[in-house]
Design an enzyme around this catalytic site. Structure first.
Site, short mmCIF file in Angstrom:
data_model
loop_
_atom_site.label_atom_id
_atom_site.label_comp_id
_atom_site.label_asym_id
_atom_site.label_seq_id
_atom_site.Cartn_x
_atom_site.Cartn_y
_atom_site.Cartn_z
N LEU A 1 -73.58 -19.28 111.89
CA LEU A 1 -72.91 -20.06 110.71
C LEU A 1 -73.97 -20.54 109.87
CD1 LEU A 1 -70.69 -22.08 113.32
CD2 LEU A 1 -70.12 -19.97 111.95
N GLY A 2 -75.23 -20.29 109.98
CA GLY A 2 -75.98 -20.76 108.95
C GLY A 2 -76.00 -20.00 107.73
N GLN A 3 -77.15 -20.54 106.82
CA GLN A 3 -77.05 -19.93 105.48
C GLN A 3 -77.17 -18.45 105.47
OE1 GLN A 3 -80.69 -20.97 103.19
NE2 GLN A 3 -79.63 -20.34 101.19
N ASP B 1 -72.87 -18.66 117.55
CA ASP B 1 -73.72 -20.09 117.09
C ASP B 1 -73.35 -21.11 118.15
OD1 ASP B 1 -74.60 -20.90 114.11
OD2 ASP B 1 -74.82 -22.62 115.51
N ARG C 1 -72.61 -24.01 117.67
CA ARG C 1 -71.33 -25.00 117.10
C ARG C 1 -70.28 -24.24 116.85
NH1 ARG C 1 -72.24 -25.48 111.08
NH2 ARG C 1 -74.01 -24.26 110.78
N ASP D 1 -75.45 -20.40 123.26
CA ASP D 1 -76.84 -21.23 122.84
C ASP D 1 -77.96 -20.05 122.91
OD1 ASP D 1 -79.16 -22.69 123.30
OD2 ASP D 1 -78.37 -24.18 124.38
N TYR E 1 -93.08 -26.03 112.32
CA TYR E 1 -92.19 -25.09 111.91
C TYR E 1 -93.09 -23.72 111.59
CZ TYR E 1 -89.05 -22.13 109.07
OH TYR E 1 -88.26 -21.19 108.55
#
Ligand code: NAD
Ligand code: AKB
Length: 318
Positions: free
Chosen positions: A15-17, A39, A41, A58, A146
């Site tokens: 669901l991310g970019q 995802d 979520r 997860d 990161y």
């Protein structure tokens, strides 16, 4: 669990970019049912949820990944679940847990189920001691947590390839610019937010200085590069296969704002740096992707002008 590698594809962090565009591209190639988006979520109405199978997963749940891969006949994982730099630096422990723990979890499942793994790295692997145009061999001494997780991710991918023969591949993505999903909490998010602000408010307050120059790419190019790397024969790929520099654009925040001002009447931008300036300053201005070009023959199609045109068109289209 015994391993059988199937034809289906599992995408984590779908669901991310990047997942939003990659799932769509993979479904166009393989058919909607063959690409399982996942995802942590739920997001009803999202294209990754609506266009084919979607599961809540997860990435820290190795058994859950293995179970889905075994029961659905998955042969390839695109592992996108992660925390990006700005969010990650706010909670370094969580960043390590998800980025490093999640990668180990995916690689363990891949070892068990005989899966190919695409696991992206980032230009954040480089630190302030890198040349401003970072080469494939430039030192990897990031000053962000990161970035450290991305260096570790590359090392883990190499280790699973060498010790367990897991087919791992990855690209050191630059800042990616797209309109289908919001940017996910990184330092390069300004290069996405600025377009929405220009069209919706006519003004953007940018969180890095105008002279901040970073490697960047339009999302369609990043997706093409990803698919091209995954299509390459293993024999074509050398020792850098867990984290290739790829040819990219390089422009400053000021140049991006100017290119948008040329097209959006009345658009103004001011620059008020925050903590993300420090992360941006620790990364190179540009990267040398000539090895990727030599080994698997990829080059981008979009330059700054065509990228800006596409972004403005995409955001304005209903
Ligand atoms: P994003 O933040 O937009 O999406 C990440 C997704 O992962 C989110 O949907 C989130 O819900 C999910 N997620 C978080 N924790 C999870 C967990 N425990 N289990 C399952 N899902 C979880 O990120 P993105 O921009 O799509 O980036 C994907 C990958 O590409 C990351 O590894 C990132 O480091 C890398 N990358 C991205 C960029 C960029 O500009 N977008 C640049 C360089 C590298
Ligand atoms: C971020 O800014 O964190 C990402 C990246 C370059 O890895 N876009």
């Amino acid at each position: 669990m015994s391993g059988t590698s199937g034809d289906k594809v599992l995408v984590t962090g779908a669901l991310g970019q990047i997942g939003t565009d990659l799932v769509q591209a993979l479904r166009e190639r393989h058919g909607g049912d063959s690409v399982i988006a996942s995802d942590i979520r739920e997001s009803s109405g999202h294209s990754s949820v609506e266009g084919g199978p979607f599961v809540i997963l997860d990435v820290l749940d190795t058994d859950g990944i293995s179970r889905i891969c075994q029961s659905e006949g998955v042969g390839t994982i695109y592992h996108l679940a992660a925390l990006l730099s700005a969010v990650g630096e706010r909670d370094p422990d969580l960043c390590r847990r998800i980025n490093v723990g999640g990668t180990i979890s995916v690689l363990e499942a891949a070892k068990e189920c005989n899966l190919r793994v695409y696991s992206p790295s980032s230009i954040a692997v480089f630190g302030p001691d890198s040349p401003r145009n970072a080469t494939q061999e430039s030192p990897l001494n990031p000053t962000t947590v990161y970035g450290e997780t991305k260096v570790t991710g590359e090392a883990l991918a190499r280790e699973y390839l060498e010790r367990f023969n897991v087919d791992t591949r990855g690209i050191r993505y630059p800042g990616l610019i797209s309109y289908k999903a919001p940017a996910g909490g990184g330092t390069t998010d300004y290069a996405v937010e600025i377009f929405h602000a220009a069209l919706n408010e006519g003004h953007y307050q940018c969180f890095v200085r105008p002279d901040t120059r970073l490697p960047m790419l339009y999302m369609d190019d990043a997706i093409n590069a990803t698919l091209s790397l995954m299509d390459s024969g293993a024999d074509d790929l050398g020792d850098s296969r867990s984290g290739y520099n790829i040819p990219c654009l390089s422009f400053s925040a000021g140049e991006l704002a100017d290119a948008i001002s040329d097209r959006v009447e009345g658009f103004t931008c001011d620059f008020v740096p925050d903590v993300r300036q420090e992360y941006a300053d620790s990364w190179p201005d540009s990267i040398d992707g000539s090895l990727a070009e030599e080994e698997w023959g990829w080059t981008p199609e979009y330059d700054l002008i065509s990228l800006v045109d596409e972004m403005l068109r995409g955001i304005s289209s209903p």
